[in-house]
Every structure is written in structure tokens, then in C-alpha cells.
Design an enzyme around this catalytic site. Structure first.
Site, PDB file in Angstrom:
ATOM      1  N   HIS A 187       0.544 -76.004 -48.772  1.00  0.00           N
ATOM      2  CA  HIS A 187       1.362 -74.797 -48.621  1.00  0.00           C
ATOM      3  C   HIS A 187       2.073 -74.847 -47.278  1.00  0.00           C
ATOM      4  CE1 HIS A 187       1.606 -70.138 -48.197  1.00  0.00           C
ATOM      5  NE2 HIS A 187       2.767 -70.670 -48.505  1.00  0.00           N
ATOM      6  N   MET A 232      12.562 -73.890 -49.104  1.00  0.00           N
ATOM      7  CA  MET A 232      11.406 -74.715 -48.761  1.00  0.00           C
ATOM      8  C   MET A 232      11.714 -76.200 -48.931  1.00  0.00           C
ATOM      9  SD  MET A 232       9.365 -72.490 -47.704  1.00  0.00           S
ATOM     10  CE  MET A 232       7.882 -73.462 -47.464  1.00  0.00           C
ATOM     11  N   SER A 243       2.407 -71.375 -53.024  1.00  0.00           N
ATOM     12  CA  SER A 243       1.815 -70.344 -52.185  1.00  0.00           C
ATOM     13  C   SER A 243       0.784 -69.519 -52.924  1.00  0.00           C
ATOM     14  CB  SER A 243       2.915 -69.429 -51.636  1.00  0.00           C
ATOM     15  OG  SER A 243       3.635 -68.829 -52.697  1.00  0.00           O
ATOM     16  N   LYS A 303       6.893 -74.959 -63.035  1.00  0.00           N
ATOM     17  CA  LYS A 303       6.164 -76.013 -62.332  1.00  0.00           C
ATOM     18  C   LYS A 303       5.514 -76.984 -63.322  1.00  0.00           C
ATOM     19  CE  LYS A 303       5.131 -73.918 -57.824  1.00  0.00           C
ATOM     20  NZ  LYS A 303       5.757 -74.943 -56.978  1.00  0.00           N
ATOM     21  N   ASP A 308      17.566 -81.659 -57.540  1.00  0.00           N
ATOM     22  CA  ASP A 308      17.573 -80.292 -58.063  1.00  0.00           C
ATOM     23  C   ASP A 308      18.493 -80.267 -59.275  1.00  0.00           C
ATOM     24  OD1 ASP A 308      16.863 -77.303 -56.589  1.00  0.00           O
ATOM     25  OD2 ASP A 308      18.278 -77.285 -58.247  1.00  0.00           O
ATOM     26  N   GLU A 315       8.113 -70.507 -57.878  1.00  0.00           N
ATOM     27  CA  GLU A 315       6.690 -70.187 -58.078  1.00  0.00           C
ATOM     28  C   GLU A 315       6.496 -69.537 -59.444  1.00  0.00           C
ATOM     29  OE1 GLU A 315       2.874 -70.170 -55.875  1.00  0.00           O
ATOM     30  OE2 GLU A 315       4.710 -71.332 -55.918  1.00  0.00           O
TER      31      GLU A 315
END
Length: 295
Positions: free
Chosen positions: A144, A21, A123, A102, A40, A97
Site C-alpha cells: 500500500h 498512484m 488500500s 482488479k 492503461d 479499488e
């Protein structure tokens, strides 16, 4: 008068997370003229992201060898040092996720990017819940993005309970600038797409497990009867079967109902490491660019 900085073409945006993503989001931003800082913690993932983005640009040239091509990958800066995000006009978070992961990322963004609109690419996880673990929930807007990001013109947009008008407007301006349309969705776990589609994948896997139909049969029904471009099990392989199972667990966390219990078929594939296209095998086997159902 609004004090929120609104991103515009030529300004710099931050993208956190270089998975599938994050790569797609970075590509869309760079193509739209933004300078992009892609961050990252995993150097190998960043290297793979760079390769994927260069391949996307090569495809442009192969499709139209005589055309003029913008060197948009040159606008993307890669790194593991998150202090590179200081000074961006907007930041887009695309990490795993997982609530803990997060939350940790957004607390760090509190330090690095105060006052900057934050796009949460999630999501499943409710925006109000996540924003409540940070210093400034007014700047959080859920977006999303669908996979693959460059091929999907529509996104879901979710305001948290404390999202400010000025930050919401800044994010909508940004979405317009990268050519995305949106559907406003209430801050409910899974929103529209995954609250429905994760249960479809789960049910499809269960039907295969119990012998109602084989993998190809289930997907053919969705393609040829309903007109879907992909069946649910093909979609699971594209998303990642492990991501599907993780999403179902997250839905269980926020909405404790039985339909979100991952099926035996899904969990077995994850346990065996057969999680879809990125590893070459899931519900289908992938070799030389061709897919076939597992025997």
C-alpha cells in the site's frame, strides 16, 4: 534454490494503471534506474500521466537549475497494449479499488507475466481474497503506497496466506531499491492506514454535515492540535472523495460494520461531482493553486 527473478536497477518493471498512484509509482521506479512500462486502457489518462511526469522533471530543474539532472522520464514507456508487459521482472498493479476490475487485470497478468512477482497496490482489498482468483497466489504481495508516492517514504506490506518467501523477498528487495521502508501488516481489510483513516474522514464529514464545526475548523484541529500536515477533509480532497466513498464501500463488503457506512456529506459531494482537487472542487474550492473552503 530460488527460481524467482529478482528485479534490479536497469531491469524493466511493469506498472498497470496510470492514475495518480500509478504515476507516482512509475516516477519512483524510473528515478531508481528502472525501465518502466506504464500501461492503461485510457489513452487520455496516459497522455495526462506523461504530462505530469514531465512536469515533475521540470520541477527538478527549476529547483536546481545549475545541477546535473537525470532524464528519468525517458525510461518510461507508455501504451494501451498490455502485451508490452511480457518480459518484465516485476509488475505493480494500481487500478481502481474495485474487486471485479482488479480480478480481471490479475487474470490477464496470469497470461502475460507468469512466475513474476506481483505487487498489488491496494488500500482496502485483502490480498488473500484477490490472489485466490488467480492461477498462482504465491506471487502476490500487497504494497500500500501512500499518496503522493514520491513524497512518502513508508509503505504497508501485506503477505497473503499463500505468498511465498521467495516472492516476498523479491518485493522487499525491490522496495529497498526504490528507497522505500515498510511496516509489515496482517492481511486485514483496510490494513492499518485505511481501516482507521477512512473512518476519520467519514466522521469529520459527518461533523460538518451536522454543524458541529465547519470544514476549516475540523482541519485546523488536526493540523494545529495533533500536528498533522493536513486535516482529514483536505486529505479527502487529495485522495478523491469518490475514492474515499468507494473505499468505505469496500470495507463494508469485507467488514460489515456500521462505521464504514459513507456519511451524507461524502455521498452528496460525489453525487454532485465535487470529488476534490482533480476537478477543482470538493470540501474546498481550488483556483490558481490556492484552496478555500466552500461557502
Amino acid at each position: 534454490m530460488s527460481t524467482t527473478s529478482r528485479p534490479g536497477e536497469g531491469s524493466r518493471v511493469g506498472v498497470v494503471g496510470a492514475g495518480v498512484m500509478g504515476i507516482g509509482v512509475a516516477e519512483e521506479c524510473a528515478r531508481a534506474g528502472y525501465a518502466v512500462t506504464l500501461v492503461d486502457v485510457d489513452r487520455e489518462r496516459l497522455a495526462a500521466a506523461g504530462d505530469a511526469l514531465r512536469r515533475a522533471a521540470l520541477v527538478d530543474r527549476l529547483r536546481d537549475p545549475k545541477g546535473e539532472h537525470d532524464n528519468w522520464p525517458a525510461r518510461i514507456d507508455f501504451g494501451t497494449d498490455d502485451t508490452r508487459l511480457t518480459g518484465v521482472s516485476l509488475v505493480l498493479e494500481n487500478v481502481t479499488e474495485d474487486p471485479g476490475t482488479k480480478t480481471a487485470v490479475h487474470r490477464r497478468l496470469d497470461e502475460l507475466c507468469p512466475g513474476v512477482p506481483v505487487v498489488v497496490n491496494t488500500s482496502v482489498i485483502p490480498i488473500t481474497w484477490l490472489a485466490g482468483h488467480t492461477e498462482d497466489p504465491s506471487r502476490f504481495v500487497g504494497v500500500h503506497f501512500m499518496n503522493p508516492v514520491p513524497a512518502k517514504p513508508l509503505v504497508e506490506v501485506i503477505r497473503g496466506e499463500l505468498t511465498s518467501d521467495e516472492h516476498a523477498d523479491a518485493v522487499l528487495d525491490f522496495l529497498r531499491s526504490i528507497g522505500k521502508d515498510w511496516v509489515p501488516v496482517a492481511d486485514s481489510p483496510g490494513f492499518v492506514s485505511n481501516a482507521i483513516f477512512m473512518t476519520v474522514i467519514n466522521s469529520a464529514a459527518e461533523l460538518v454535515e451536522t454543524g458541529v464545526a465547519d470544514v476549516e475548523g475540523v482541519d485546523r484541529v488536526f493540523r494545529e492540535c495533533f500536528g498533522h500536515p493536513m486535516g482529514p477533509l483536505e486529505s479527502a480532497d487529495l485522495i478523491g472523495v469518490d475514492t474515499v466513498v468507494r473505499s468505505l464501500h469496500m470495507l463494508q463488503k469485507f467488514v460489515d460494520v456500521g462505521r464504514y457506512e459513507p456519511s451524507v456529506g461524502l455521498t452528496r459531494l460525489v453525487d454532485e461531482g465535487r470529488v476534490g482537487r482533480r476537478v477543482g472542487e470538493g470540501f474546498y474550492q481550488y483556483a490558481s493553486g490556492r484552496a478555500g473552503a466552500r461557502s
